[in-house]
Structures are given as structure tokens and as C-alpha cells.
Write an enzyme that holds these catalytic residues in place. Structure first.
Site, PDB file in Angstrom:
ATOM      1  N   GLU A 173     -15.317  37.229  25.469  1.00 27.93           N
ATOM      2  CA  GLU A 173     -14.365  36.317  26.123  1.00 27.93           C
ATOM      3  C   GLU A 173     -14.898  35.728  27.420  1.00 27.93           C
ATOM      4  O   GLU A 173     -14.258  35.805  28.459  1.00 27.93           O
ATOM      5  CB  GLU A 173     -13.029  37.041  26.346  1.00 27.93           C
ATOM      6  CG  GLU A 173     -12.450  37.626  25.056  1.00 27.93           C
ATOM      7  CD  GLU A 173     -11.115  38.344  25.244  1.00 27.93           C
ATOM      8  OE1 GLU A 173     -10.707  38.574  26.387  1.00 27.93           O
ATOM      9  OE2 GLU A 173     -10.492  38.660  24.207  1.00 27.93           O
ATOM     10  N   ASN A 183     -18.877  37.264  21.606  1.00 31.41           N
ATOM     11  CA  ASN A 183     -17.600  37.387  20.888  1.00 31.41           C
ATOM     12  C   ASN A 183     -16.508  36.654  21.676  1.00 31.41           C
ATOM     13  O   ASN A 183     -16.432  36.783  22.899  1.00 31.41           O
ATOM     14  CB  ASN A 183     -17.251  38.890  20.797  1.00 31.41           C
ATOM     15  CG  ASN A 183     -16.211  39.208  19.757  1.00 31.41           C
ATOM     16  OD1 ASN A 183     -16.333  38.794  18.603  1.00 31.41           O
ATOM     17  ND2 ASN A 183     -15.181  39.949  20.141  1.00 31.41           N
ATOM     18  N   HIS A 199      -7.575  36.148  16.230  1.00 32.64           N
ATOM     19  CA  HIS A 199      -6.196  36.634  16.360  1.00 32.64           C
ATOM     20  C   HIS A 199      -5.287  35.430  16.078  1.00 32.64           C
ATOM     21  O   HIS A 199      -5.330  34.444  16.810  1.00 32.64           O
ATOM     22  CB  HIS A 199      -5.933  37.151  17.775  1.00 32.64           C
ATOM     23  CG  HIS A 199      -6.705  38.396  18.093  1.00 32.64           C
ATOM     24  ND1 HIS A 199      -6.407  39.608  17.504  1.00 32.64           N
ATOM     25  CD2 HIS A 199      -7.755  38.616  18.913  1.00 32.64           C
ATOM     26  CE1 HIS A 199      -7.256  40.531  17.969  1.00 32.64           C
ATOM     27  NE2 HIS A 199      -8.076  39.957  18.819  1.00 32.64           N
ATOM     28  N   GLU A 240     -11.954  40.321  14.761  1.00 34.00           N
ATOM     29  CA  GLU A 240     -10.714  40.989  15.204  1.00 34.00           C
ATOM     30  C   GLU A 240      -9.488  40.382  14.524  1.00 34.00           C
ATOM     31  O   GLU A 240      -8.455  40.156  15.156  1.00 34.00           O
ATOM     32  CB  GLU A 240     -10.554  40.859  16.731  1.00 34.00           C
ATOM     33  CG  GLU A 240     -11.730  41.403  17.509  1.00 34.00           C
ATOM     34  CD  GLU A 240     -11.517  41.393  19.016  1.00 34.00           C
ATOM     35  OE1 GLU A 240     -10.359  41.260  19.477  1.00 34.00           O
ATOM     36  OE2 GLU A 240     -12.514  41.533  19.745  1.00 34.00           O
ATOM     37  N   ASP A 256      -6.148  39.458  12.959  1.00 32.71           N
ATOM     38  CA  ASP A 256      -4.766  39.894  12.708  1.00 32.71           C
ATOM     39  C   ASP A 256      -3.876  38.665  12.765  1.00 32.71           C
ATOM     40  O   ASP A 256      -4.309  37.603  13.219  1.00 32.71           O
ATOM     41  CB  ASP A 256      -4.295  41.027  13.648  1.00 32.71           C
ATOM     42  CG  ASP A 256      -4.393  40.696  15.118  1.00 32.71           C
ATOM     43  OD1 ASP A 256      -4.599  39.516  15.460  1.00 32.71           O
ATOM     44  OD2 ASP A 256      -4.233  41.614  15.937  1.00 32.71           O
TER      45      ASP A 256
END
Ligand code: XIL
Length: 349
Positions: free
Chosen positions: A149, A190, A226, A256, A258
């Protein structure tokens, strides 16, 4: 009475079907990918309903929290890697590959790091932290998320303590130190909100291109992914991922995944979530350079979405519900794997 031969054939067929569809990981491997993974902490391994699902369904484990700075060096010079050893040891014992997450991230940085005042001190602290942690796991991991990030959504640099003191140099330092400590492990950049076009995706691509041109060791880019159910933020996901891979020449992964649901979850939203899982997994399958998919947890019982300020009002983002019943989302992910080669369907933008 069925004749014996056709019956035998039917049985063999059923057996093969069961084997092929035994788990998300075995299914995605048959489609040519390296793994279908999940994130884990020690508490999931001591949960007797969660551990067997992790063991059965997933081929790669990302350390959800245990390798973050706040866990590994909360007190200066005192490295605490036992919890990470628990997760990595379990994963390797179960025959899984491991993604280490995350060496340098603005989240959960201990106060003593936030309080560093000079570039010189920050350089030596970063160097020592990365060298110690990466060396400890040398030869055991598939990949490391080296920096996490680094950009804001508008493509500008995030004003972390690392950036304030060192500028973009901290990223170069981090990749070089990690590579020196473990020359074999894949080193990833990432970030989130790079599964669609926009200034952040452009910034990630530019940085990766610069690093490569300078000979900085970087091997992959992780798209966290996400998502929010049916919010229209995912049109052209496969195209964006393809662009990311082609313009940088690097492997990529969904790291990641979801899909959170605005409360209250209901049948309609769960159906949409099923479609989002299918669409997302299919996007990785459609991009040859995408090596695998990792979901950010197993059961809705434990998701980060319930604890985080920025995701307030949402929940139920994973593929098993709080009672460990498989949700429609699981079927969606399976369909995404099986639809290999089919272009993911367009989503409204
Ligand atoms: C989250 C964990 O899942 C939580 O348990 C923890 O409290 C906070 O961090 N993006 C990331 C992850 O890169 O490291 C975050 O993980 C979720 C968002």
C-alpha cells in the site's frame, strides 16, 4: 439392472469428478495455476472447525498478521517470530507454499518506528528489520510482500513515516535488502484498488517499470482485490490485470480477495457475491501471468471487515459463514476456475 461395464464407467467417472473437484486448490492447479490460497493466523489453526478447511481447500498460506512489523519487532531490537513460525511451520508441514506478508507497511507500525527523525536512522532500521526477518525464513517462502500500500488512490505517494524520511528510496532499499537476505524468494509490490483502471494502477505500473529499469529486484505485483458486492467497481478486471502484467513484464497474483456485503446480508446479496467470486477468480484464470488467487480468510467469523473502521456497515465477505457452512460464494469461485478460457462477463460500471 444396469449392466456392469457402464456402471463401472459411471463409478470411475464419478471418482474422477470427485478428485478433480476435491478442493479449490486442486481445481485451480488443474487449470495451470500455482495455488488457491488463504490468509491465516495462529488462532485459526487452533480452531478445530477452521483448520481442516485450511488443510483441505488451500495450497498456499499468507501470514495474515504474524509477519507484520508490529508483531515481529514491536520493541526495538527484540524480534518475536514465534507466531510466524507457528503459521509457516503448519503450512509447510501440510505441504503448502507460503506468502510472507508484509515487510514494510504503514499499518501497525510500532511507535518507536513512527518516532524516528532522520533518514539515516530510518535506513539502518529498515535494513536491519528486513535482513533479520527475511533471513529467518530464507528458503522456506514462495514470495514476500515487500512493500504494501505505498500509493494513495489518486496515485500520489502515501505519507507513511518511511516516505516522509526517505521518499521513494525506501522502496528500493526494501527490495534490495530482501533480495540480499533471500535471493530465491519472489519479491512483490502489493496494493489495493489496482484491479481496475485508474491513477493508482498507473502509478504502480510506473514504479514497477522504474524499478526494473534500475535493476532493483522485483518479481511480482499483488492486487489485493478487496471488493464490495455489486458496487460496479470491477468492470474490466481481467483487462486491467493483463495490462498490469504486460506493461511490467512481472507475474501477478490476487492476494487478498474478499467481497464484503452491506449489512444486512440477504439471499439476493449472497447471490451477487457468488457472481463476484466467479468473476474475480475467472479474471486471474484469463491472464496467463496471474499465478494464483488468495482469499483473505476462510470464515465470516473472523474477517478483518468486522474490525476495521473503513469497512464499517459491511460484513460476510468470505466463502464460509460464521458456522462454517459453505456459502454460494464457494460455488462461484469453483465456477470461476472451471470457466477457464471464457472471458469473464462484463459488469455494469
Ligand atoms: C488486516 C488483518 O486481516 C486484520 O486481522 C488486522 O487487524 C489488520 O490487518 N490490507 C492488508 C492486510 O494488506 O494486511 C490487512 O489485514 C487487510 C487490508
Amino acid at each position: 439392472m444396469p449392466r456392469p461395464l457402464p456402471l463401472l464407467l459411471v463409478l470411475i467417472h464419478l471418482l474422477l469428478f470427485a478428485l478433480v473437484h476435491a478442493s479449490l486448490d486442486s481445481a485451480i492447479k488443474l487449470s495451470g495455476k500455482l495455488y488457491f490460497g488463504t490468509a491465516l493466523d495462529p488462532r485459526h489453526l487452533s480452531d478445530t472447525r477452521c483448520e481442516p478447511i485450511a488443510r483441505r481447500e488451500f495450497g498456499s498460506i499468507t501470514t495474515e498478521n504474524t509477519l507484520k512489523w508490529g508483531e515481529t519487532q514491536r520493541v526495538r531490537g527484540n524480534f518475536t517470530l514465534e507466531d510466524a513460525e507457528t503459521v509457516v511451520g503448519w503450512a509447510m508441514g501440510a505441504g503448502k507454499t507460503v506468502r510472507g506478508h508484509a515487510l514494510v507497511w504503514h499499518g501497525g507500525v510500532p511507535d518507536w518506528v513512527e518516532q524516528i527523525q532522520t533518514a539515516e536512522e530510518m535506513r539502518s532500521v529498515l535494513q536491519a528489520h528486513i535482513t533479520t526477518v527475511v533471513s529467518r525464513f530464507r528458503g522456506r517462502l514462495y514470495a514476500w510482500d515487500v512493500v504494501n500500500e505505498v500509493f494513495n488512490d489518486d496515485g500520489s505517494w502515501r505519507e507513511s513515516v518511511f516516505f516522509r524520511l526517505l521518499g521513494a528510496e525506501y522502496v528500493r532499499l526494501a527490495f534490495r535488502a530482501a533480495n540480499a537476505a533471500d535471493p530465491e524468494v519472489k519479491l512483490y509490490l502489493n496494493d489495493y484498488h489496482i484491479h481496475h483502471q485508474g491513477p493508482k494502477l498507473d502509478a504502480v505500473i510506473r514504479l514497477a517499470q522504474d524499478l526494473r529499469a534500475e535493476g532493483v529486484p522485483i518479481h511480482g505485483i499483488g492486487s489485493q482485490t478487496h471488493l464490495v458486492v455489486a458496487d460496479g467497481n470491477t468492470p474490466g478486471m481481467a483487462q486491467s490485470l493483463q495490462h498490469l502484467a504486460t506493461s511490467t513484464g512481472l507475474e501477478i497474483a490476487l492476494t487478498e480477495v474478499d467481497v464484503r456485503i452491506p449489512q444486512p446480508a440477504n439471499r439476493r446479496k449472497l447471490r451477487e457475491q457468488h457472481g463476484d467470486y466467479e468473476y474475480t477468480v475467472a479474471a486471474c484464470l484469463a491472464v496467463p501471468q496471474c499465478v494464483g488467487v488468495t482469499v483473505w480468510g476462510i470464515s465470516d467469523r473472523y474477517s478483518w471487515v468486522d474490525d476495521s473502521e473503513e469497512t464499517r456497515g459491511y460484513d460476510a465477505p468470505l466463502m464460509w459463514d460464521v458456522r462454517y457452512v459453505k456459502k454460494l460464494a464457494y460455488e462461484g469461485a469453483m465456477k470461476g476456475i472451471e470457466g477457464r478460457g471464457r472471458a469473464p462477463r462484463r459488469r455494469r460500471g
